[in-house]
Design a protein around this motif. Structure first.
Motif, PDB file in Angstrom:
ATOM      1  N   GLN A   1       6.952  19.892  20.775  1.00 55.28           N
ATOM      2  CA  GLN A   1       6.349  20.066  19.461  1.00 55.28           C
ATOM      3  C   GLN A   1       5.458  18.884  19.097  1.00 55.28           C
ATOM      4  OE1 GLN A   1       9.589  20.793  16.761  1.00 55.28           O
ATOM      5  NE2 GLN A   1       9.286  22.998  16.843  1.00 55.28           N
ATOM      6  N   VAL A   2       5.906  17.685  19.444  1.00 55.40           N
ATOM      7  CA  VAL A   2       5.084  16.493  19.175  1.00 55.40           C
ATOM      8  C   VAL A   2       3.764  16.583  19.938  1.00 55.40           C
ATOM      9  CG1 VAL A   2       4.941  13.997  19.491  1.00 55.40           C
ATOM     10  CG2 VAL A   2       7.054  15.021  18.652  1.00 55.40           C
ATOM     11  N   THR A   3       3.832  17.026  21.191  1.00 58.21           N
ATOM     12  CA  THR A   3       2.613  17.154  21.999  1.00 58.21           C
ATOM     13  C   THR A   3       1.676  18.202  21.411  1.00 58.21           C
ATOM     14  OG1 THR A   3       3.856  16.528  23.987  1.00 58.21           O
ATOM     15  CG2 THR A   3       1.746  17.628  24.306  1.00 58.21           C
ATOM     16  N   VAL A   4       2.246  19.333  21.000  1.00 60.83           N
ATOM     17  CA  VAL A   4       1.423  20.386  20.402  1.00 60.83           C
ATOM     18  C   VAL A   4       0.778  19.895  19.115  1.00 60.83           C
ATOM     19  CG1 VAL A   4       1.503  22.652  19.312  1.00 60.83           C
ATOM     20  CG2 VAL A   4       2.716  22.267  21.468  1.00 60.83           C
ATOM     21  N   ALA A   5       1.565  19.185  18.281  1.00 62.54           N
ATOM     22  CA  ALA A   5       1.010  18.671  17.026  1.00 62.54           C
ATOM     23  C   ALA A   5      -0.111  17.669  17.284  1.00 62.54           C
ATOM     24  CB  ALA A   5       2.126  18.025  16.198  1.00 62.54           C
ATOM     25  N   GLN A   6       0.069  16.821  18.305  1.00 63.10           N
ATOM     26  CA  GLN A   6      -0.980  15.859  18.634  1.00 63.10           C
ATOM     27  C   GLN A   6      -2.243  16.566  19.125  1.00 63.10           C
ATOM     28  OE1 GLN A   6       0.962  13.274  21.431  1.00 63.10           O
ATOM     29  NE2 GLN A   6       1.810  11.943  19.832  1.00 63.10           N
ATOM     30  N   ASN A   7      -2.065  17.610  19.935  1.00 59.44           N
ATOM     31  CA  ASN A   7      -3.232  18.375  20.402  1.00 59.44           C
ATOM     32  C   ASN A   7      -3.942  19.054  19.226  1.00 59.44           C
ATOM     33  OD1 ASN A   7      -2.718  17.658  23.042  1.00 59.44           O
ATOM     34  ND2 ASN A   7      -1.539  19.502  23.493  1.00 59.44           N
ATOM     35  N   GLU A   8      -3.124  19.552  18.287  1.00 55.67           N
ATOM     36  CA  GLU A   8      -3.721  20.180  17.106  1.00 55.67           C
ATOM     37  C   GLU A   8      -4.536  19.168  16.304  1.00 55.67           C
ATOM     38  OE1 GLU A   8      -4.450  23.437  14.581  1.00 55.67           O
ATOM     39  OE2 GLU A   8      -3.474  23.364  16.549  1.00 55.67           O
ATOM     40  N   ASP A   9      -4.018  17.970  16.155  1.00 61.48           N
ATOM     41  CA  ASP A   9      -4.753  16.934  15.435  1.00 61.48           C
ATOM     42  C   ASP A   9      -6.031  16.558  16.164  1.00 61.48           C
ATOM     43  OD1 ASP A   9      -2.754  16.913  13.546  1.00 61.48           O
ATOM     44  OD2 ASP A   9      -1.682  15.206  14.432  1.00 61.48           O
ATOM     45  N   MET A  10      -5.951  16.463  17.496  1.00 62.21           N
ATOM     46  CA  MET A  10      -7.143  16.111  18.267  1.00 62.21           C
ATOM     47  C   MET A  10      -8.202  17.195  18.167  1.00 62.21           C
ATOM     48  SD  MET A  10      -6.871  13.132  19.403  1.00 62.21           S
ATOM     49  CE  MET A  10      -8.336  13.210  20.421  1.00 62.21           C
ATOM     50  N   ARG A  11      -7.789  18.464  18.117  1.00 65.25           N
ATOM     51  CA  ARG A  11      -8.767  19.541  17.967  1.00 65.25           C
ATOM     52  C   ARG A  11      -9.469  19.458  16.613  1.00 65.25           C
ATOM     53  NH1 ARG A  11      -6.808  25.421  19.523  1.00 65.25           N
ATOM     54  NH2 ARG A  11      -5.350  24.999  17.819  1.00 65.25           N
ATOM     55  N   LYS A  12      -8.730  19.144  15.565  1.00 65.75           N
ATOM     56  CA  LYS A  12      -9.350  19.029  14.240  1.00 65.75           C
ATOM     57  C   LYS A  12     -10.319  17.871  14.192  1.00 65.75           C
ATOM     58  CE  LYS A  12      -5.486  21.095  11.707  1.00 65.75           C
ATOM     59  NZ  LYS A  12      -4.448  20.893  10.671  1.00 65.75           N
ATOM     60  N   ILE A  13      -9.884  16.745  14.787  1.00 62.82           N
ATOM     61  CA  ILE A  13     -10.783  15.587  14.810  1.00 62.82           C
ATOM     62  C   ILE A  13     -12.050  15.904  15.592  1.00 62.82           C
ATOM     63  CG2 ILE A  13     -11.011  13.221  15.640  1.00 62.82           C
ATOM     64  CD1 ILE A  13      -8.018  12.866  15.094  1.00 62.82           C
ATOM     65  N   THR A  14     -11.910  16.574  16.714  1.00 67.82           N
ATOM     66  CA  THR A  14     -13.064  16.929  17.541  1.00 67.82           C
ATOM     67  C   THR A  14     -13.993  17.886  16.799  1.00 67.82           C
ATOM     68  OG1 THR A  14     -11.711  16.661  19.533  1.00 67.82           O
ATOM     69  CG2 THR A  14     -13.754  17.896  19.756  1.00 67.82           C
ATOM     70  N   ALA A  15     -13.396  18.859  16.077  1.00 72.78           N
ATOM     71  CA  ALA A  15     -14.227  19.818  15.337  1.00 72.78           C
ATOM     72  C   ALA A  15     -15.033  19.139  14.248  1.00 72.78           C
ATOM     73  CB  ALA A  15     -13.335  20.904  14.742  1.00 72.78           C
ATOM     74  N   TRP A  16     -14.409  18.264  13.485  1.00 76.47           N
ATOM     75  CA  TRP A  16     -15.146  17.555  12.442  1.00 76.47           C
ATOM     76  C   TRP A  16     -16.207  16.619  13.036  1.00 76.47           C
ATOM     77  CZ3 TRP A  16     -15.501  19.176   7.799  1.00 76.47           C
ATOM     78  CH2 TRP A  16     -14.440  19.855   7.181  1.00 76.47           C
ATOM     79  N   ALA A  17     -15.894  16.032  14.175  1.00 82.26           N
ATOM     80  CA  ALA A  17     -16.893  15.176  14.827  1.00 82.26           C
ATOM     81  C   ALA A  17     -18.115  15.989  15.262  1.00 82.26           C
ATOM     82  CB  ALA A  17     -16.267  14.469  16.025  1.00 82.26           C
ATOM     83  N   ALA A  18     -17.871  17.215  15.739  1.00 77.35           N
ATOM     84  CA  ALA A  18     -18.990  18.073  16.140  1.00 77.35           C
ATOM     85  C   ALA A  18     -19.827  18.496  14.940  1.00 77.35           C
ATOM     86  CB  ALA A  18     -18.442  19.307  16.870  1.00 77.35           C
ATOM     87  N   ILE A  19     -19.140  18.770  13.815  1.00 77.11           N
ATOM     88  CA  ILE A  19     -19.883  19.140  12.610  1.00 77.11           C
ATOM     89  C   ILE A  19     -20.746  17.983  12.133  1.00 77.11           C
ATOM     90  CG2 ILE A  19     -19.616  19.758  10.181  1.00 77.11           C
ATOM     91  CD1 ILE A  19     -17.095  21.317  10.986  1.00 77.11           C
ATOM     92  N   LEU A  20     -20.201  16.793  12.119  1.00 81.64           N
ATOM     93  CA  LEU A  20     -20.955  15.625  11.653  1.00 81.64           C
ATOM     94  C   LEU A  20     -22.037  15.195  12.644  1.00 81.64           C
ATOM     95  CD1 LEU A  20     -18.048  13.485  10.161  1.00 81.64           C
ATOM     96  CD2 LEU A  20     -19.746  14.873   8.926  1.00 81.64           C
ATOM     97  N   ALA A  21     -21.952  15.662  13.874  1.00 80.20           N
ATOM     98  CA  ALA A  21     -22.962  15.271  14.869  1.00 80.20           C
ATOM     99  C   ALA A  21     -24.324  15.852  14.547  1.00 80.20           C
ATOM    100  CB  ALA A  21     -22.510  15.721  16.261  1.00 80.20           C
ATOM    101  N   VAL A  22     -24.376  17.044  13.903  1.00 80.66           N
ATOM    102  CA  VAL A  22     -25.666  17.687  13.597  1.00 80.66           C
ATOM    103  C   VAL A  22     -26.474  16.870  12.594  1.00 80.66           C
ATOM    104  CG1 VAL A  22     -26.750  19.739  12.617  1.00 80.66           C
ATOM    105  CG2 VAL A  22     -24.831  19.964  14.193  1.00 80.66           C
ATOM    106  N   PRO A  23     -25.938  16.548  11.399  1.00 72.52           N
ATOM    107  CA  PRO A  23     -26.747  15.713  10.483  1.00 72.52           C
ATOM    108  C   PRO A  23     -27.022  14.326  11.047  1.00 72.52           C
ATOM    109  CG  PRO A  23     -24.515  16.001   9.641  1.00 72.52           C
ATOM    110  CD  PRO A  23     -24.673  16.951  10.778  1.00 72.52           C
TER     111      PRO A  23
END
Length: 362
Positions: free
Chosen positions: A293-315
């Motif tokens: 569960q800890v590993t899954v939660a960490q992967n979930e957090d990394m996916r959110k961080i990656t998604a926001w980083a991709a969104i901010l990459a455009v501007p």
């Protein structure tokens, strides 16, 4: 060979009786003695203030036995009883200093038994420092006409056990071996009660782990419970072989009609041992599930961080391009160029954010 052994025992018995008659009050009881009682035919005869006098009466009549109970005696307090009852020095040393493995040893016609007592420590909520199992120690010297019990720890009192035996004169009439059996049975029953109580803690931890993820604190509670379970295993598991010996091997202080009772206690002990093993395996599974569960939660957090980083990459990219200070850039001098670029960046971020939400990344 048996004739010489019988002759030696008779000479030793005669010597003890001669010493008893010539020194009638040589072994007064110390402050560590909780109780001293003479039993005959399973019936309580009298309390004794002098161990030697009580033993002299028992051996003079040839019937009954003396039961002396002590609580955490000092070495000096046990020396007089050791001399009177001819206890082995090594056994006496073990009786004074606790923290030994459960065992049964034979010294001539005397059995020396060490039993671990356990107690479930009540607590409102299991934490990383909660004490779940508290251990103590019971030591017994068992001869043909005496029982000396030594208790270490704040629990495991033999008072209720003594009263229960006194209500069953037929069983108590079997002699000192019946007292040893009652002690072993009482200790093993406590093992079963503690294992049942520990199961409630395991169920609580399991329900917490498999509910919504609650953070890193679950691992500390699981490890603490495993440590307490290990302490319980150290008290329970080593007692199996001594009980098997008492139930299978002929020993002078244990008559043949008492041996089946020890086999019954050994069966109950096996049940407690199996429960502890299954609990330990279950905790391993719970721990693995928690780590997953800890590993899954960490992967979930990394996916959110990656998604926001991709969104901010455009501007960031658009701002970087228009910040290069070239003279001939598209829409650089257009009146609506600035709001147009902002609108394009907002639209691009909205489209990317919607795509991530649709795929479950945000």
């Amino acid at each position: 060979m048996s004739m010489f052994s019988s002759l030696r025992k008779a000479v030793r018995r005669s010597y003890r009786r001669a010493v008893d008659l010539s020194h009638p009050a040589r072994s007064p009881l110390g402050s560590a003695v909780v109780n001293c009682v003479v039993y005959r035919d399973g019936v309580r005869q009298e309390d004794c203030a002098d161990a030697e006098e009580a033993l002299r009466r028992v051996r003079k009549s040839g019937e009954g036995f003396v039961w002396i109970g002590l609580h955490e005696p000092e070495s000096e307090e046990l020396t007089g009883l050791a001399t009177l009852f001819e206890l082995h020095p090594l056994a006496v040393e073990d009786a004074v200093h606790a923290h030994h493995r459960p065992k049964v040893q034979r010294y001539d016609d005397t059995l020396f038994a060490v039993l671990k007592t356990v107690r479930y420590v009540e607590h409102e909520r299991l934490t990383e420092t909660s004490e779940v199992v508290d251990t103590g120690e019971l030591v017994a010297f068992v001869g043909t006409d005496f029982v000396i019990t030594v208790r270490h720890g704040g629990h495991g009192s033999l008072g209720p056990l003594r009263e229960a035996l006194e209500r069953d004169p037929e069983q108590l009439a079997k002699g000192p071996a019946a007292v040893l059996h009652a002690m072993a049975d009482h200790v093993v029953e406590d093992y079963l009660c503690v294992t049942d109580s520990v199961q409630s803690d395991i169920d609580s931890v399991e329900s917490t782990v498999f509910s919504e993820y609650s953070g890193q604190g679950d691992a500390g509670r699981i490890y603490q419970l495993k440590r307490e379970l290990l302490e319980l295993r150290r008290a329970v598991a080593p007692l199996g072989r001594p009980l098997h010996r008492l139930g299978a091997e002929p020993m002078p202080p244990v008559p043949a009609d008492v041996r089946p009772y020890f086999r019954d206690v050994a069966d109950n002990l096996s049940r407690a041992t199996d429960q502890i093993s299954s609990y330990d395996a279950l905790l391993d599974s719970i721990l693995q599930a928690h780590l997953a569960q800890v590993t899954v939660a960490q992967n979930e957090d990394m996916r959110k961080i990656t998604a926001w980083a991709a969104i901010l990459a455009v501007p960031t990219m658009v701002c970087g391009i228009y910040g290069m200070n070239f003279d001939h850039m598209p829409e650089l001098h257009w009146r609506y160029g600035y709001p147009g670029v902002l609108l394009v960046m907002a639209a691009a971020c909205f489209v990317i954010h919607r795509g991530f939400r649709r795929n479950g990344w945000l």
